[in-house]
Design an enzyme around this catalytic site. Structure first.
Site, PDB file in Angstrom:
ATOM      1  N   ARG A  79     -18.676 108.204 -76.477  1.00  0.00           N
ATOM      2  CA  ARG A  79     -18.985 109.075 -77.604  1.00  0.00           C
ATOM      3  C   ARG A  79     -20.224 108.520 -78.289  1.00  0.00           C
ATOM      4  NH1 ARG A  79     -16.872 112.788 -81.079  1.00  0.00           N
ATOM      5  NH2 ARG A  79     -16.494 113.817 -79.063  1.00  0.00           N
ATOM      6  N   ARG A  85     -15.035 105.017 -74.634  1.00  0.00           N
ATOM      7  CA  ARG A  85     -13.607 105.289 -74.634  1.00  0.00           C
ATOM      8  C   ARG A  85     -13.092 105.228 -73.196  1.00  0.00           C
ATOM      9  NH1 ARG A  85     -14.153 110.983 -77.569  1.00  0.00           N
ATOM     10  NH2 ARG A  85     -15.519 111.162 -75.756  1.00  0.00           N
ATOM     11  N   ARG A 122      -7.910 110.978 -68.813  1.00  0.00           N
ATOM     12  CA  ARG A 122      -8.590 111.392 -70.040  1.00  0.00           C
ATOM     13  C   ARG A 122      -8.818 110.183 -70.936  1.00  0.00           C
ATOM     14  NH1 ARG A 122      -4.451 115.788 -72.173  1.00  0.00           N
ATOM     15  NH2 ARG A 122      -3.072 114.052 -71.628  1.00  0.00           N
ATOM     16  N   ASP A 145     -20.621 113.564 -75.519  1.00  0.00           N
ATOM     17  CA  ASP A 145     -19.790 112.796 -74.604  1.00  0.00           C
ATOM     18  C   ASP A 145     -20.513 112.622 -73.279  1.00  0.00           C
ATOM     19  OD1 ASP A 145     -17.835 112.790 -76.552  1.00  0.00           O
ATOM     20  OD2 ASP A 145     -16.759 114.507 -75.722  1.00  0.00           O
ATOM     21  N   GLU A 159     -20.074 117.227 -73.023  1.00  0.00           N
ATOM     22  CA  GLU A 159     -19.857 118.042 -74.226  1.00  0.00           C
ATOM     23  C   GLU A 159     -20.861 117.672 -75.305  1.00  0.00           C
ATOM     24  OE1 GLU A 159     -15.954 118.364 -75.879  1.00  0.00           O
ATOM     25  OE2 GLU A 159     -14.958 118.504 -73.933  1.00  0.00           O
ATOM     26  N   ASN A 175     -20.480 118.012 -79.282  1.00  0.00           N
ATOM     27  CA  ASN A 175     -19.497 118.349 -80.313  1.00  0.00           C
ATOM     28  C   ASN A 175     -20.185 118.591 -81.650  1.00  0.00           C
ATOM     29  OD1 ASN A 175     -16.671 117.675 -78.953  1.00  0.00           O
ATOM     30  ND2 ASN A 175     -18.143 116.115 -78.312  1.00  0.00           N
TER      31      ASN A 175
END
Length: 316
Positions: free
Chosen positions: A212, A226, A234, A274, A283, A285
């Site tokens: 992130r 992460r 995930r 991401d 992504e 966000n």
């Protein structure tokens, strides 16, 4: 500079005081002496050219379970006249209720700064806006057509299927190279969601982490890596992933440099992207980005202060 800010967010009672980015921003605002209010998007009222809402001034906030905030008396705010900046921070789903909030807030843009810009948020949902940067993405398809998915899976092997407007790693499925359960899963997605879904080639490098990266007014501000928890692919912290300190790879810096000008132009001041395995953008966000608490914890930074500084700079 003294700011009057209103935070459009979910109820304060349910806030994760140790990880919620909105709460982190509220703490910093109070520390700076800003006048800050909390309200629910469902309380917005438009009449005779004015946008109002019932709100509570946040008198105190602290990371103390069960006593993490104290409200003042409820007041009626004119968001155009009484407030310098509105933070649009309620969590998705990105549905008609969310869209209506953007339409209403867009009507005060000439009076009050809204972060992120509501028109740009509406036009840049995380898994659609990212399609503007195919050179950084893994093989990707957006569809509702089972035959198209079968063809994609035959060409790319294991795939990940996820709802187009999901969040927090919810309803993200991996289909192995043998394609077992592919038809049943596509059928389920078609029944649950009216919109198309996203299919991407599964990236084994996700085991190295799903980074992130936070950009503030288009500029890199910090990152965490992460990693998936036990038995998971995930990496989202909300589904058991764990975080570690991280720096940018050259490829990730290239991605940030490519995105930055567009984010600034669109008024997307606080954005979290991401990136998997140090190279694959998945992504962008913009609705209610998270991650700044962990970034500050690992890096010793003050991302909340950077965001408020950028807001003050926009207001002028």
């Amino acid at each position: 500079m003294t700011l009057r800010a209103a935070v459009q967010m979910d109820p304060m009672d349910g806030v994760n005081i140790n990880g919620d980015s909105s709460f982190h921003l509220i703490l910093k605002a109070l520390d700076r002496g800003y006048e800050i209010y909390h309200y629910d998007v469902r309380g917005l009222t438009w009449e005779a050219g004015r946008l109002t809402t019932k709100a509570h001034r946040i008198i105190e906030a602290k990371r103390e379970a069960g006593a993490h905030y104290r409200f003042g008396e409820q007041v009626m705010l004119d968001l155009g006249r009484d407030i310098d900046v509105v933070l649009m921070r309620q969590d998705p789903p990105f549905d008609l209720g969310y869209l209506t909030g953007t339409w209403l807030l867009e009507r005060i843009a000439h009076e009050t700064l809204v972060v992120n810009d509501p028109a740009s948020v509406r036009n840049a949902p995380e898994k659609v806006f990212v399609l503007d940067f195919p050179e950084f993405m893994p093989p990707t398809m957006v569809t509702r057509d089972l035959d198209a998915v079968k063809d994609f899976q035959a060409r790319h092997g294991a795939v990940v299927i996820k709802p187009l407007h999901g969040n927090g790693g919810k309803a993200v499925f991996r289909i192995d190279a043998d394609g077992s359960n592919l038809g049943a899963l596509v059928e389920l997605f078609g029944q649950v969601w009216p919109e198309p879904f996203m299919v991407q080639q599964f990236l084994p490098s996700v085991s190295q982490g799903d980074k992130r990266i936070v950009l503030i007014d288009g500029v890199f501000a910090g990152a965490i890596n992460r990693k998936p928890g036990e038995g998971e692919f995930r990496s989202n912290l909300a589904v058991g992933g764990y975080a570690e300190a991280a720096e940018l790879t050259p490829r990730e810096q290239e991605i940030c440099d490519a995105l930055g000008p567009q984010l600034r132009e669109r008024g997307l001041l606080f954005v979290g992207i991401d990136v998997i395995g140090g190279e694959w953008l998945t992504e962008i966000n913009v609705t209610s980005p998270t991650g700044i608490v962990a970034i500050d914890r690992f890096n010793g930074s003050d991302t909340a202060a950077m965001i408020w500084d950028a807001i003050a700079g926009r207001i002028g």
